[in-house]
Design a protein around this motif. Structure first.
Motif, short mmCIF file in Angstrom:
data_model
loop_
_atom_site.label_atom_id
_atom_site.label_comp_id
_atom_site.label_asym_id
_atom_site.label_seq_id
_atom_site.Cartn_x
_atom_site.Cartn_y
_atom_site.Cartn_z
N ILE A 148 -6.41 -6.79 -1.89
CA ILE A 148 -6.86 -5.41 -1.68
C ILE A 148 -5.72 -4.43 -1.94
CG2 ILE A 148 -8.48 -6.21 0.10
CD1 ILE A 148 -6.69 -4.60 2.11
N GLY A 149 -6.07 -3.24 -2.34
CA GLY A 149 -5.11 -2.17 -2.51
C GLY A 149 -5.35 -1.09 -1.48
N LEU A 150 -4.28 -0.65 -0.81
CA LEU A 150 -4.38 0.45 0.14
C LEU A 150 -4.03 1.74 -0.59
CD1 LEU A 150 -2.73 -0.96 3.41
CD2 LEU A 150 -5.15 -0.84 2.82
N VAL A 151 -4.93 2.67 -0.56
CA VAL A 151 -4.78 3.92 -1.30
C VAL A 151 -4.94 5.09 -0.34
CG1 VAL A 151 -5.67 5.29 -3.24
CG2 VAL A 151 -5.81 2.80 -3.31
N GLY A 152 -4.25 6.18 -0.64
CA GLY A 152 -4.41 7.38 0.18
C GLY A 152 -3.24 8.30 0.02
N PRO A 153 -3.39 9.54 0.43
CA PRO A 153 -2.29 10.50 0.33
C PRO A 153 -1.14 10.12 1.26
CG PRO A 153 -4.10 11.44 1.59
CD PRO A 153 -4.59 10.13 1.04
#
Length: 610
Positions: free
Chosen positions: A391-396
Motif C-alpha cells: 500500500i502507498g500512504l498519500v496525503g499533504p
C-alpha cells in the motif's frame, strides 16, 4: 601481574538490572557503590590504617625528643633499640606498604573500572529511551552528562573515604595525645574544630549550590557547541557564523558568570580557614611554651603539639578542598541525574514475548495519537494491510503518514486503540523483536560514522562478504563503494563515511540504506520517501531492485512523488489524521477527490510525466 590482579577486581560489564537508577542522590550513590562493596570496604580499612600510621609518625617524633633528653648519649639504642626498631618498621615498611595498597585500590581498581561501570550502565539505560527523549535535548549534553556522572560519583566517593578517616583519626588522636601531655593543650584545638565544622556547615552548601548551577551551564554550553558542529553544513549554507558565535557566546557568558560565583564562595572560605589556622598555630604553640615554662610538659610534648598542629593546618586546607570537591562532584552527579534518572516512556510489557510474523498482516484499530496535545494528528484510524499487500500512504504534509509509521515501529506509545501484526498487539511484544521484523528505508538516511561494512552489517550482523557484495550490487552501489577512501587510507568497504554519512552524496547514502534493508530481509517493509534522494536515472536503475526487495513482503510506502507509488496494490489517502480515500491509482483518479487533485497538481506542471 600485581597490577592485573587489582585491575580485575571490578568487572565493568557485570550483569546488572536494566532499570532506572534512583532519583535520590543518596540512593543513586548506594545503587552503584553496593555493586563494588568489597573493594570499597577494603579501601575503608586500608584508609583507616594509613591515617593511623600518619598520626603515629608525630607521636614517634615527640617520643624520640623525650628519649634523647632523658637518655645519656651513647645509650639510646641499647636501652630503646626495640622501640626504635618498631618505629623504623612502621616508617620504612608498613606505612609505604599500606600507602601502596591504598594507591592500587584507587588507581588500578576504582578509578578506571568504577567510572566506566557507571558510564556503561547509564549508557545502556539511556540508549533505550524513547525517540522523544532524544528529540527534546542536545545529543552533546546527554553525552556530557553520561561521561561526567561516572567521574564525579567515583571522585566524591573516594574523596569521602579518604577525608573521613583523616578527619576522625587526626581529630581524635590529636585530642588524646594533647590530653596525655596536659589537658589544657586540648582547648585551642577543640575550639578550632568547632570553628572548622561551622565553616564547613556554612560554606559547603553554598559551594554545592553554585556547583550545580555551574555544571548545568557547562552542559548547556557543551550542547550548544556540539549542536553547531553537528549541523555545520546548515550553518555554512546560511552564512550564520556570527549568529552561531553569539549563540555559543551567550552560553559561555552564563557559564563564566556561574563559575565566578562559585569562585567567590571558595575564596571567602579559603581566607576564613587560613585565618583560623594561624590562630590555632599561635595559641597552641604559645600555650605549649607556657606549660613547658611552668614545668608541666616536656620538650617532646612541644615538638608533638607543634608538629601535629602544623600538620592539621595543612590537612585542614586539603580537607576543605576535598569536602568542596565532594560537594562539587555531588552537584555534577545531581546534574547528570536530571538526564539519566528519567523514566522510559516506551517500555516492554512485563510479559512481552518475541513477535512472530508468519503472514505479515498489519491491522490498525481505532488508533489515536496526538503527541500529548489532547487532540489532532491521528484520531480513531482503522486500516488493514493484508499479508503481502503493498500500500502507498498519500496525503499533504502533516496528514499523519510518518506518524502512523512511527506508531507501527512503536517509537511512541498509542494514546488510543491498538496495532496488531498477525493478531499480536505490538504493545505486548518486545520492541527489539518488533523492529527486527520490519525493514525501513527513510527519507533522511543517516549513517553511522563507521565503515561501509559496519553500516551494512546493521542490516544483518554476521553476513558474509559475498552477501554484502550481493546486497550492494542489487542496490546499484557497487559502482562507487570500491572507489571510496577516507583520511586514514581505508578504502572500499573499510572506508568510514563521516558523521551521519556526510562524506557520501545523498544518493549514495540512500543506496547504502537500501542495501542494508536488502540484507535485513524483514517480512514487513516500510519505504518512507525511499528514492527521494536519487535522481531520475538512478531511481529507474534501482526500481527493479526495490521490486525484488518488496516481493513476498507486506509493504507500506510513503512518497510525495506520487509517480513512485502509483503502481502499489492500494493507495490510502490521509488528511488531518483520518483516511479520506482508499483504492488503486486508477480508481482514485476516477473518483476525483483529494488524490486526484494532488496528482493533477504534480503532473500538471512539476513532474511532467507522459
Amino acid at each position: 601481574m600485581l597490577f592485573k590482579r587489582f585491575e580485575r577486581l571490578i568487572d565493568v560489564f557485570r550483569q546488572a538490572p536494566d532499570e532506572m537508577p534512583p532519583r535520590s542522590v543518596v540512593r543513586f550513590y548506594v545503587y552503584y557503590l553496593r555493586q563494588v562493596w568489597p573493594v570499597f570496604s577494603a579501601l575503608l580499612l586500608v584508609g583507616l590504617i594509613v591515617a593511623l600510621f600518619e598520626v603515629a609518625l608525630f607521636s614517634f617524633l615527640g617520643r624520640i625528643v623525650d628519649l634523647a633528653q632523658a637518655t645519656p648519649s651513647g645509650e639510646v639504642f641499647q636501652r630503646h633499640g626495640a622501640e626504635l626498631l618498631w618505629m623504623a618498621i612502621v616508617a620504612l615498611i608498613l606505612r609505604p606498604l599500606f600507602n601502596s595498597l591504598h594507591d592500587l585500590l584507587v588507581h588500578q581498581t576504582i578509578n578506571p573500572s568504577l567510572t566506566n561501570l557507571i558510564r556503561w550502565q547509564n549508557h545502556r539505560y539511556v540508549l533505550k529511551q524513547s525517540l522523544g527523549f532524544f528529540q527534546n535535548d542536545f545529543a552533546g549534553r546527554i553525552a556530557q552528562r553520561i561521561m561526567q556522572t561516572g567521574n564525579s560519583l567515583r571522585d566524591s566517593a573516594v574523596q569521602a573515604v579518604d577525608a573521613l578517616w583523616h578527619v576522625l583519626i587526626y581529630a581524635v588522636s590529636s585530642l588524646v595525645l594533647f590530653a596525655e601531655a596536659d589537658w589544657r593543650l586540648m582547648l585551642p584545638l577543640a575550639a578550632w574544630i568547632a570553628g572548622y565544622l561551622f565553616a564547613i556547615i556554612y560554606f559547603v552548601p553554598k559551594v554545592k549550590q553554585r556547583s550545580v548551577e555551574s555544571s548545568d551551564a557547562r552542559s548547556k554550553l557543551m550542547g550548544r557547541i556540539v549542536d553547531g558542529y553537528t549541523n555545520i553544513t546548515t550553518l555554512k549554507l546560511f552564512a550564520h557564523t556570527r549568529q552561531e558565535e553569539n549563540y555559543a557566546r551567550e552560553a559561555i557568558d552564563e557559564q563564566t558568570h556561574k563559575t565566578r560565583m562559585t569562585a567567590r564562595v571558595i575564596t571567602a572560605m579559603d581566607a576564613t580557614i587560613t585565618t583560623m589556622g594561624g590562630l590555632l598555630i599561635v595559641t597552641t604553640c604559645g600555650l605549649a611554651l607556657w606549660l613547658w615554662n611552668q614545668g608541666l610538659i616536656s620538650v617532646g610534648a612541644i615538638a608533638l603539639a607543634t608538629g601535629l598542629v602544623i600538620r592539621i593546618i595543612n590537612m585542614s586546607g586539603w580537607i576543605m578542598w576535598v569536602v568542596t570537591g565532594i560537594f562539587d562532584n555531588i552537584g555534577q552527579v545531581q546534574d547528570g541525574m536530571q538526564t539519566i534518572s528519567v523514566p522510559r516512556q516506551v517500555v516492554d510489557h512485563p510479559d512481552a514475548q518475541p513477535l512472530k510474523v508468519n503472514r505479515g498482516e498489519v491491522r490498525f484499530e481505532r488508533v489515536s495519537f496526538h503527541y500529548g496535545k489532547g487532540s489532532g494528528v491521528i484520531e480513531g484510524l482503522d486500516l488493514v494491510v493484508r499479508p503481502g499487500e503493498k500500500i502507498g500512504l498519500v496525503g499533504p504534509s502533516g496528514a499523519g503518514k510518518s506518524t502512523l509509521v512511527n506508531l507501527l515501529l512503536r517509537l511512541y506509545d498509542l494514546e488510543g486503540g491498538r496495532i496488531l501484526i498477525d493478531g499480536q498487539d505490538i504493545a505486548r511484544v518486545t520492541q527489539e523483536s518488533l523492529r527486527a521484523r520490519i525493514g525501513m528505508v527513510t527519507q533522511d538516511t543517516s549513517l553511522l560514522h563507521r565503515s561501509i561494512r559496519d553500516n551494512l552489517l546493521y542490516g544483518r550482523p554476521g553476513a558474509s562478504d559475498a552477501e554484502l557484495l550481493e546486497a550492494v550490487r542489487k542496490a546499484r552501489a557497487s559502482e562507487f563503494v570500491p572507489l571510496l577512501s577516507d583520511a586514514s587510507g581505508r578504502r572500499g568497504f573499510d572506508a568510514h563515511v563521516g558523521e551521519r554519512g556526510v562524506k557520501l552524496s545523498g544518493g549514495q547514502r540512500q543506496r547504502i540504506a537500501i542495501a542494508r534493508v536488502l540484507l535485513k530481509d524483514a517480512p514487513i517493509l516500510i519505504l518512507d520517501e525511499a528514492t527521494s534522494a536519487l535522481d531520475s536515472e538512478v531511481e529507474a536503475a534501482i526500481q527493479e531492485s526495490l521490486e525484488t526487495l518488496m516481493r513476498g513482503k507486506t509493504v507500506i510506502a510513503i512518497a510525495h512523488r506520487l509517480s513512485t507509488i502509483a503502481r502499489m496494490d492500494r493507495l490510502v489517502v490521509l488528511d488531518k489524521g483520518k483516511i479520506v480515500e482508499s483504492g488503486t491509482h486508477g480508481e482514485l483518479l476516477e473518483y476525483g477527490g483529494l488524490y486526484a487533485r494532488l496528482w493533477q497538481h504534480q503532473t500538471g506542471g512539476f513532474v511532467g510525466v507522459e
